[in-house]
Design a protein around this motif. Sequence first.
Motif, PDB file in Angstrom:
ATOM      1  N   TRP A 133     -45.627   9.102  23.259  1.00  0.00           N
ATOM      2  CA  TRP A 133     -45.354  10.182  22.312  1.00  0.00           C
ATOM      3  C   TRP A 133     -45.952   9.862  20.953  1.00  0.00           C
ATOM      4  CZ3 TRP A 133     -43.191  11.084  17.593  1.00  0.00           C
ATOM      5  CH2 TRP A 133     -42.888  12.407  17.282  1.00  0.00           C
ATOM      6  N   PHE A 134     -46.688  10.813  20.393  1.00  0.00           N
ATOM      7  CA  PHE A 134     -47.185  10.719  19.024  1.00  0.00           C
ATOM      8  C   PHE A 134     -47.496  12.121  18.518  1.00  0.00           C
ATOM      9  CE2 PHE A 134     -51.113  11.039  21.336  1.00  0.00           C
ATOM     10  CZ  PHE A 134     -51.971  11.720  20.488  1.00  0.00           C
ATOM     11  N   VAL A 135     -47.517  12.271  17.202  1.00  0.00           N
ATOM     12  CA  VAL A 135     -47.918  13.518  16.556  1.00  0.00           C
ATOM     13  C   VAL A 135     -48.800  13.150  15.382  1.00  0.00           C
ATOM     14  CG1 VAL A 135     -47.159  15.556  15.293  1.00  0.00           C
ATOM     15  CG2 VAL A 135     -45.809  14.734  17.190  1.00  0.00           C
ATOM     16  N   TYR A 136     -49.956  13.800  15.302  1.00  0.00           N
ATOM     17  CA  TYR A 136     -50.886  13.564  14.197  1.00  0.00           C
ATOM     18  C   TYR A 136     -51.151  14.889  13.499  1.00  0.00           C
ATOM     19  CZ  TYR A 136     -55.176  12.610  11.658  1.00  0.00           C
ATOM     20  OH  TYR A 136     -56.121  12.491  10.665  1.00  0.00           O
ATOM     21  N   GLY A 137     -50.970  14.896  12.186  1.00  0.00           N
ATOM     22  CA  GLY A 137     -51.223  16.107  11.422  1.00  0.00           C
ATOM     23  C   GLY A 137     -51.983  15.804  10.155  1.00  0.00           C
ATOM     24  N   SER A 138     -52.689  16.797   9.656  1.00  0.00           N
ATOM     25  CA  SER A 138     -53.418  16.639   8.394  1.00  0.00           C
ATOM     26  C   SER A 138     -53.536  18.003   7.719  1.00  0.00           C
ATOM     27  CB  SER A 138     -54.794  16.024   8.626  1.00  0.00           C
ATOM     28  OG  SER A 138     -55.600  16.885   9.382  1.00  0.00           O
ATOM     29  N   TRP A 139     -53.961  17.962   6.462  1.00  0.00           N
ATOM     30  CA  TRP A 139     -54.149  19.185   5.700  1.00  0.00           C
ATOM     31  C   TRP A 139     -55.342  19.970   6.231  1.00  0.00           C
ATOM     32  CZ3 TRP A 139     -50.546  20.932   2.592  1.00  0.00           C
ATOM     33  CH2 TRP A 139     -49.706  20.043   1.949  1.00  0.00           C
ATOM     34  N   LEU A 140     -55.247  21.281   6.185  1.00  0.00           N
ATOM     35  CA  LEU A 140     -56.408  22.127   6.431  1.00  0.00           C
ATOM     36  C   LEU A 140     -57.268  22.121   5.180  1.00  0.00           C
ATOM     37  CD1 LEU A 140     -54.828  25.174   8.291  1.00  0.00           C
ATOM     38  CD2 LEU A 140     -56.157  23.312   9.254  1.00  0.00           C
ATOM     39  N   ASN A 141     -58.432  22.719   5.239  1.00  0.00           N
ATOM     40  CA  ASN A 141     -59.363  22.713   4.110  1.00  0.00           C
ATOM     41  C   ASN A 141     -58.789  23.339   2.851  1.00  0.00           C
ATOM     42  OD1 ASN A 141     -61.283  21.382   5.580  1.00  0.00           O
ATOM     43  ND2 ASN A 141     -62.281  23.253   6.265  1.00  0.00           N
ATOM     44  N   ASP A 142     -57.873  24.299   2.995  1.00  0.00           N
ATOM     45  CA  ASP A 142     -57.315  24.963   1.817  1.00  0.00           C
ATOM     46  C   ASP A 142     -56.260  24.127   1.086  1.00  0.00           C
ATOM     47  OD1 ASP A 142     -55.183  25.083   3.559  1.00  0.00           O
ATOM     48  OD2 ASP A 142     -55.054  27.262   3.585  1.00  0.00           O
ATOM     49  N   LYS A 143     -55.832  23.008   1.689  1.00  0.00           N
ATOM     50  CA  LYS A 143     -54.820  22.108   1.111  1.00  0.00           C
ATOM     51  C   LYS A 143     -53.488  22.813   0.854  1.00  0.00           C
ATOM     52  CE  LYS A 143     -57.163  18.236   0.546  1.00  0.00           C
ATOM     53  NZ  LYS A 143     -56.824  16.993   1.102  1.00  0.00           N
ATOM     54  N   ARG A 144     -53.232  23.905   1.545  1.00  0.00           N
ATOM     55  CA  ARG A 144     -51.963  24.607   1.430  1.00  0.00           C
ATOM     56  C   ARG A 144     -51.173  24.577   2.728  1.00  0.00           C
ATOM     57  NH1 ARG A 144     -54.697  29.695  -1.343  1.00  0.00           N
ATOM     58  NH2 ARG A 144     -55.165  28.738  -3.339  1.00  0.00           N
ATOM     59  N   ARG A 179     -52.945  12.726   5.576  1.00  0.00           N
ATOM     60  CA  ARG A 179     -52.647  12.741   7.014  1.00  0.00           C
ATOM     61  C   ARG A 179     -51.349  11.991   7.292  1.00  0.00           C
ATOM     62  NH1 ARG A 179     -56.748   8.069   9.108  1.00  0.00           N
ATOM     63  NH2 ARG A 179     -56.301   6.699   7.382  1.00  0.00           N
ATOM     64  N   ILE A 180     -50.730  12.371   8.399  1.00  0.00           N
ATOM     65  CA  ILE A 180     -49.496  11.727   8.840  1.00  0.00           C
ATOM     66  C   ILE A 180     -49.588  11.532  10.343  1.00  0.00           C
ATOM     67  CG2 ILE A 180     -47.009  11.994   9.113  1.00  0.00           C
ATOM     68  CD1 ILE A 180     -47.068  13.699   6.565  1.00  0.00           C
ATOM     69  N   ARG A 181     -49.259  10.339  10.786  1.00  0.00           N
ATOM     70  CA  ARG A 181     -49.201  10.038  12.215  1.00  0.00           C
ATOM     71  C   ARG A 181     -47.843   9.424  12.492  1.00  0.00           C
ATOM     72  NH1 ARG A 181     -52.861   9.226  16.493  1.00  0.00           N
ATOM     73  NH2 ARG A 181     -52.098   7.765  18.035  1.00  0.00           N
ATOM     74  N   ALA A 182     -47.094  10.032  13.378  1.00  0.00           N
ATOM     75  CA  ALA A 182     -45.795   9.519  13.794  1.00  0.00           C
ATOM     76  C   ALA A 182     -45.901   9.093  15.245  1.00  0.00           C
ATOM     77  CB  ALA A 182     -44.724  10.588  13.633  1.00  0.00           C
ATOM     78  N   ILE A 183     -45.318   7.942  15.560  1.00  0.00           N
ATOM     79  CA  ILE A 183     -45.359   7.432  16.930  1.00  0.00           C
ATOM     80  C   ILE A 183     -43.969   6.993  17.362  1.00  0.00           C
ATOM     81  CG2 ILE A 183     -47.753   6.662  16.728  1.00  0.00           C
ATOM     82  CD1 ILE A 183     -46.646   3.784  16.472  1.00  0.00           C
ATOM     83  N   CYS A 184     -43.772   6.902  18.654  1.00  0.00           N
ATOM     84  CA  CYS A 184     -42.540   6.359  19.205  1.00  0.00           C
ATOM     85  C   CYS A 184     -42.611   4.842  19.098  1.00  0.00           C
ATOM     86  CB  CYS A 184     -42.383   6.789  20.655  1.00  0.00           C
ATOM     87  SG  CYS A 184     -40.825   6.245  21.377  1.00  0.00           S
ATOM     88  N   GLU A 185     -41.538   4.221  18.634  1.00  0.00           N
ATOM     89  CA  GLU A 185     -41.524   2.770  18.440  1.00  0.00           C
ATOM     90  C   GLU A 185     -41.426   1.979  19.739  1.00  0.00           C
ATOM     91  OE1 GLU A 185     -38.294   1.931  15.783  1.00  0.00           O
ATOM     92  OE2 GLU A 185     -39.595   2.117  14.034  1.00  0.00           O
ATOM     93  N   GLY A 188     -45.756  24.402   5.941  1.00  0.00           N
ATOM     94  CA  GLY A 188     -46.041  24.741   4.565  1.00  0.00           C
ATOM     95  C   GLY A 188     -46.401  23.554   3.694  1.00  0.00           C
ATOM     96  N   SER A 189     -45.960  22.369   4.080  1.00  0.00           N
ATOM     97  CA  SER A 189     -46.280  21.165   3.311  1.00  0.00           C
ATOM     98  C   SER A 189     -46.113  19.945   4.200  1.00  0.00           C
ATOM     99  CB  SER A 189     -45.380  21.045   2.081  1.00  0.00           C
ATOM    100  OG  SER A 189     -44.065  20.713   2.471  1.00  0.00           O
ATOM    101  N   ASP A 190     -46.567  18.799   3.691  1.00  0.00           N
ATOM    102  CA  ASP A 190     -46.402  17.567   4.445  1.00  0.00           C
ATOM    103  C   ASP A 190     -44.939  17.143   4.493  1.00  0.00           C
ATOM    104  OD1 ASP A 190     -46.482  17.063   1.728  1.00  0.00           O
ATOM    105  OD2 ASP A 190     -47.503  15.140   1.934  1.00  0.00           O
ATOM    106  N   ASP A 191     -44.147  17.492   3.474  1.00  0.00           N
ATOM    107  CA  ASP A 191     -42.720  17.172   3.494  1.00  0.00           C
ATOM    108  C   ASP A 191     -41.993  17.939   4.591  1.00  0.00           C
ATOM    109  OD1 ASP A 191     -42.807  15.333   1.419  1.00  0.00           O
ATOM    110  OD2 ASP A 191     -42.474  16.873  -0.113  1.00  0.00           O
ATOM    111  N   VAL A 192     -42.359  19.188   4.796  1.00  0.00           N
ATOM    112  CA  VAL A 192     -41.763  19.981   5.871  1.00  0.00           C
ATOM    113  C   VAL A 192     -42.122  19.363   7.218  1.00  0.00           C
ATOM    114  CG1 VAL A 192     -41.728  22.257   6.971  1.00  0.00           C
ATOM    115  CG2 VAL A 192     -41.778  22.083   4.488  1.00  0.00           C
TER     116      VAL A 192
END
Length: 98
Positions: A54-65, A42-48, A13-17
């Motif tokens: 391991w990594f996860v990359y996420g970004s907003w869809l076009n609707d920004k919701r 966008r947010i990219r999380a990686i293993c240190e 539902g959001s980048d905070d979630v």
Amino acid sequence: MQDPKFVIGMEFGSDDVFRNAIRAHAVKNRRAVRFKKNDPNRIRAICEKEGSKWFVYGSWLNDKRTFKIKSMGDEHTCAMTFTNKFVNSKMIANKYVN
């Protein structure tokens, strides 16, 4: 999300979630995770740990919701850690507030 299982295409539902799900994953699985790219779109999380895939990359869809996982590497090739920077008073208070 006490124990999130990430898959490509998963929506939040959001980048905070999304950030909270990554933190929960790191705490639950005892992994050292950090946010490498962290900007409003966008947010990219990686293993240190060195050599972990391991990594996860996420970004907003076009609707920004809706925030969506676009790509990921689901293999932790590192050992568990017993110190985690995400375990702090705020996380403990949120978990046990009831």
